[in-house]
Write a protein that holds these residues in place. Structure first.
Motif, PDB file in Angstrom:
ATOM      1  N   LEU A  22      -1.136 -25.178   9.681  1.00  0.00           N
ATOM      2  CA  LEU A  22      -1.822 -23.898   9.787  1.00  0.00           C
ATOM      3  C   LEU A  22      -0.808 -22.778   9.656  1.00  0.00           C
ATOM      4  CD1 LEU A  22      -4.403 -22.179  10.651  1.00  0.00           C
ATOM      5  CD2 LEU A  22      -3.516 -22.383  12.977  1.00  0.00           C
ATOM      6  N   VAL A  23      -1.087 -21.813   8.770  1.00  0.00           N
ATOM      7  CA  VAL A  23      -0.216 -20.649   8.650  1.00  0.00           C
ATOM      8  C   VAL A  23      -1.039 -19.383   8.837  1.00  0.00           C
ATOM      9  CG1 VAL A  23       1.360 -21.826   7.066  1.00  0.00           C
ATOM     10  CG2 VAL A  23      -0.457 -20.381   6.144  1.00  0.00           C
ATOM     11  N   VAL A  24      -0.352 -18.327   9.256  1.00  0.00           N
ATOM     12  CA  VAL A  24      -0.956 -17.002   9.337  1.00  0.00           C
ATOM     13  C   VAL A  24      -0.111 -16.068   8.484  1.00  0.00           C
ATOM     14  CG1 VAL A  24      -1.970 -17.347  11.617  1.00  0.00           C
ATOM     15  CG2 VAL A  24       0.353 -16.422  11.427  1.00  0.00           C
ATOM     16  N   GLY A  25      -0.737 -15.010   7.972  1.00  0.00           N
ATOM     17  CA  GLY A  25      -0.010 -14.064   7.146  1.00  0.00           C
ATOM     18  C   GLY A  25      -0.362 -12.645   7.511  1.00  0.00           C
ATOM     19  N   TRP A  26       0.600 -11.753   7.336  1.00  0.00           N
ATOM     20  CA  TRP A  26       0.339 -10.338   7.587  1.00  0.00           C
ATOM     21  C   TRP A  26       1.154  -9.501   6.610  1.00  0.00           C
ATOM     22  CZ3 TRP A  26       3.416 -13.440  10.513  1.00  0.00           C
ATOM     23  CH2 TRP A  26       4.730 -13.023  10.739  1.00  0.00           C
ATOM     24  N   ARG A  27       0.663  -8.314   6.353  1.00  0.00           N
ATOM     25  CA  ARG A  27       1.308  -7.415   5.404  1.00  0.00           C
ATOM     26  C   ARG A  27       2.259  -6.494   6.154  1.00  0.00           C
ATOM     27  NH1 ARG A  27      -1.931  -3.837   0.822  1.00  0.00           N
ATOM     28  NH2 ARG A  27      -0.214  -3.698  -0.664  1.00  0.00           N
ATOM     29  N   THR A  28       3.481  -6.403   5.658  1.00  0.00           N
ATOM     30  CA  THR A  28       4.489  -5.571   6.292  1.00  0.00           C
ATOM     31  C   THR A  28       4.393  -4.136   5.783  1.00  0.00           C
ATOM     32  OG1 THR A  28       6.171  -5.993   4.605  1.00  0.00           O
ATOM     33  CG2 THR A  28       5.997  -7.590   6.417  1.00  0.00           C
ATOM     34  N   SER A  29       5.176  -3.268   6.377  1.00  0.00           N
ATOM     35  CA  SER A  29       5.173  -1.862   5.982  1.00  0.00           C
ATOM     36  C   SER A  29       5.667  -1.669   4.548  1.00  0.00           C
ATOM     37  CB  SER A  29       6.049  -1.036   6.942  1.00  0.00           C
ATOM     38  OG  SER A  29       7.381  -1.546   6.965  1.00  0.00           O
ATOM     39  N   SER A  30       6.402  -2.647   4.027  1.00  0.00           N
ATOM     40  CA  SER A  30       6.896  -2.568   2.649  1.00  0.00           C
ATOM     41  C   SER A  30       5.837  -2.988   1.635  1.00  0.00           C
ATOM     42  CB  SER A  30       8.128  -3.464   2.478  1.00  0.00           C
ATOM     43  OG  SER A  30       7.765  -4.831   2.586  1.00  0.00           O
ATOM     44  N   GLY A  31       4.699  -3.478   2.129  1.00  0.00           N
ATOM     45  CA  GLY A  31       3.648  -3.953   1.233  1.00  0.00           C
ATOM     46  C   GLY A  31       3.758  -5.434   0.927  1.00  0.00           C
ATOM     47  N   ARG A  32       4.841  -6.076   1.368  1.00  0.00           N
ATOM     48  CA  ARG A  32       5.014  -7.515   1.156  1.00  0.00           C
ATOM     49  C   ARG A  32       4.404  -8.293   2.322  1.00  0.00           C
ATOM     50  NH1 ARG A  32       9.255  -8.825  -2.554  1.00  0.00           N
ATOM     51  NH2 ARG A  32      10.102  -6.938  -3.531  1.00  0.00           N
ATOM     52  N   TYR A  33       4.159  -9.569   2.077  1.00  0.00           N
ATOM     53  CA  TYR A  33       3.558 -10.414   3.107  1.00  0.00           C
ATOM     54  C   TYR A  33       4.594 -11.302   3.772  1.00  0.00           C
ATOM     55  CZ  TYR A  33      -1.305  -9.286   2.013  1.00  0.00           C
ATOM     56  OH  TYR A  33      -2.498  -8.631   1.857  1.00  0.00           O
ATOM     57  N   ASN A  34       4.387 -11.543   5.052  1.00  0.00           N
ATOM     58  CA  ASN A  34       5.090 -12.565   5.795  1.00  0.00           C
ATOM     59  C   ASN A  34       4.096 -13.685   6.068  1.00  0.00           C
ATOM     60  OD1 ASN A  34       7.844 -12.283   6.344  1.00  0.00           O
ATOM     61  ND2 ASN A  34       7.481 -10.659   7.840  1.00  0.00           N
ATOM     62  N   ILE A  35       4.526 -14.920   5.892  1.00  0.00           N
ATOM     63  CA  ILE A  35       3.692 -16.081   6.191  1.00  0.00           C
ATOM     64  C   ILE A  35       4.459 -16.970   7.153  1.00  0.00           C
ATOM     65  CG2 ILE A  35       2.609 -18.170   5.243  1.00  0.00           C
ATOM     66  CD1 ILE A  35       2.133 -16.647   2.668  1.00  0.00           C
ATOM     67  N   ARG A  36       3.815 -17.375   8.237  1.00  0.00           N
ATOM     68  CA  ARG A  36       4.471 -18.188   9.251  1.00  0.00           C
ATOM     69  C   ARG A  36       3.567 -19.342   9.683  1.00  0.00           C
ATOM     70  NH1 ARG A  36       8.035 -15.717   7.558  1.00  0.00           N
ATOM     71  NH2 ARG A  36       9.639 -14.510   8.614  1.00  0.00           N
ATOM     72  N   ARG A  37       4.215 -20.448  10.015  1.00  0.00           N
ATOM     73  CA  ARG A  37       3.495 -21.656  10.422  1.00  0.00           C
ATOM     74  C   ARG A  37       3.385 -21.720  11.944  1.00  0.00           C
ATOM     75  NH1 ARG A  37       5.861 -26.595  11.607  1.00  0.00           N
ATOM     76  NH2 ARG A  37       7.828 -25.801  10.736  1.00  0.00           N
ATOM     77  N   LEU A  38       2.216 -22.145  12.428  1.00  0.00           N
ATOM     78  CA  LEU A  38       1.998 -22.335  13.859  1.00  0.00           C
ATOM     79  C   LEU A  38       2.050 -23.826  14.184  1.00  0.00           C
ATOM     80  CD1 LEU A  38       0.777 -19.455  13.327  1.00  0.00           C
ATOM     81  CD2 LEU A  38      -0.819 -19.938  15.190  1.00  0.00           C
ATOM     82  N   LEU A 124      -2.838  -9.518  11.883  1.00  0.00           N
ATOM     83  CA  LEU A 124      -2.753 -10.648  10.969  1.00  0.00           C
ATOM     84  C   LEU A 124      -3.833 -10.512   9.902  1.00  0.00           C
ATOM     85  CD1 LEU A 124      -2.163 -13.571  13.510  1.00  0.00           C
ATOM     86  CD2 LEU A 124      -0.472 -12.225  12.245  1.00  0.00           C
ATOM     87  N   SER A 125      -3.457 -10.720   8.635  1.00  0.00           N
ATOM     88  CA  SER A 125      -4.381 -10.513   7.516  1.00  0.00           C
ATOM     89  C   SER A 125      -5.249 -11.728   7.232  1.00  0.00           C
ATOM     90  CB  SER A 125      -3.597 -10.167   6.244  1.00  0.00           C
ATOM     91  OG  SER A 125      -2.798  -9.027   6.429  1.00  0.00           O
ATOM     92  N   PHE A 126      -4.710 -12.920   7.455  1.00  0.00           N
ATOM     93  CA  PHE A 126      -5.457 -14.130   7.130  1.00  0.00           C
ATOM     94  C   PHE A 126      -4.832 -15.316   7.844  1.00  0.00           C
ATOM     95  CE2 PHE A 126      -2.026 -13.959   4.002  1.00  0.00           C
ATOM     96  CZ  PHE A 126      -1.543 -15.257   4.017  1.00  0.00           C
ATOM     97  N   TYR A 127      -5.559 -16.423   7.824  1.00  0.00           N
ATOM     98  CA  TYR A 127      -4.985 -17.702   8.199  1.00  0.00           C
ATOM     99  C   TYR A 127      -5.459 -18.734   7.184  1.00  0.00           C
ATOM    100  CZ  TYR A 127      -9.538 -18.834  10.411  1.00  0.00           C
ATOM    101  OH  TYR A 127     -10.875 -19.064  10.673  1.00  0.00           O
TER     102      TYR A 127
END
Length: 318
Positions: A22-38, A124-127
């Motif tokens: 399972l990963v979650v993603g969010w958009r940073t202030s730079s407009g790029r996404y971070n994706i991380r695993r739980l 968080l933008s999505f999972y």
């Protein structure tokens, strides 16, 4: 020949009992996404497997249609498109070491973990849930929703054991809805809004709109000024960009002659002498662009019984 129906049927080979992450993603202030695993407990992993199994079974029973921004997506249908048609994909931050959006969604243990004390302040933008033993070719079920349950606004969440105890740890919740599915080399779209929010952001449109204008003008010539005005309109107007993309993707104008174009304009009470220059090129004055896009996308029609003129905003193939 492999059809869209064959591609959807291949989803039946999906095995929910394989490795799950399972990963979650969010958009940073730079407009790029971070994706991380739980990290997952076995109990939660089994719950997610059940969710994906149910989702796959429901999708297989739907009628597949080619994805288009103006397609009429109903409960009985699902929209499919090759992953190669989705370009560009969202940019990721430098922490992802050059890996792409899809690579991270389909990844495994190499996707950076999200520690409980490092959950971002950003929403968080999505999972997404990835299932499969082969990293890089896993089946992905994405939900464009924030799974973190908020404790903001003075709310207090509690759990009842022998007494009510306040929940202090990060709290996550998941529903049974799936917006996008990636299997093999195709994406299946169950929410056009979720697709547009991820893959039709401003940066994506900046790169794609000139291509779509070029594709359409290759079949229906435009003046240089008209093409520039169309491009500018599509970049600032989502309705115009959706119609432009629909026209470009369908490719139905490739065999249309200049005479057919003029005849069709007259049929719909459009004046070709005003809309076309002496060479037969579309002039595309600012005020005419919405109507011309509707016309080129075959959204204008006349009722066979009432002879009343109508405009369609959605399409459903028959």
């Amino acid at each position: 020949m492999v059809t869209l129906k064959n591609k959807l049927a291949a989803l039946a080979t999906f095995d929910s009992q394989q490795a799950v992450s399972l990963v979650v993603g969010w958009r940073t202030s730079s407009g790029r996404y971070n994706i991380r695993r739980l990290r997952l407990s076995q109990e939660v992993a089994n719950d997610l497997r059940e969710l994906t199994s149910d989702a796959a079974a429901q999708i297989i029973d739907r009628e597949p249609e080619s994805w288009a921004p103006d397609a009429d997506l109903v409960r009985e249908t699902v929209l499919g498109m090759p992953l190669t048609d989705i370009d560009p994909t969202p940019d990721l931050t430098a922490e992802h070491n050059g890996r792409t959006f899809f690579e991270e969604l389909r990844g495994g243990a190499d996707v950076p973990k999200l520690e409980a004390d490092k959950i971002p302040a950003a929403t968080l933008s999505f999972y997404s849930i990835a299932v499969g033993d082969t990293v890089g070719n896993r089946t992905v079920f994405l939900r464009r929703s924030n799974p973190q349950r908020s404790l903001k606004g003075g709310r207090r969440l509690t759990v009842y054991r022998e007494q009510l105890v306040r929940v202090e740890e990060p709290l996550f919740g998941f529903d049974s809805i799936v917006d996008l599915v990636i299997h093999d080399d195709h994406m299946w779209v169950l929410s056009q809004t979720a697709f547009a929010n991820l893959f039709r952001e401003d940066k994506a449109l900046t790169g794609q709109v000139p291509i779509w204008v070029g594709d359409v003008s290759a079949s229906v010539p435009m003046t240089a000024g008209g093409a520039a005005r169309l491009q500018a309109k599509a970049l600032r107007d989502s309705r115009a960009s959706r119609r432009l993309e629909a026209i470009a993707r369908r490719g139905h104008l490739t065999s249309v002659t200049s005479q057919q174009l003029r005849d069709a304009m007259i049929e719909h009470d459009l004046d070709p002498d005003t809309l076309l220059d002496a060479n037969g090129d579309l002039i595309l004055d600012e005020a005419d662009i919405p109507t011309i896009l509707q016309f080129l996308n075959e959204d204008l029609f006349v009722g066979t019984l009432s002879s009343t003129a109508f405009r369609a905003d959605k399409k459903h193939s028959i």
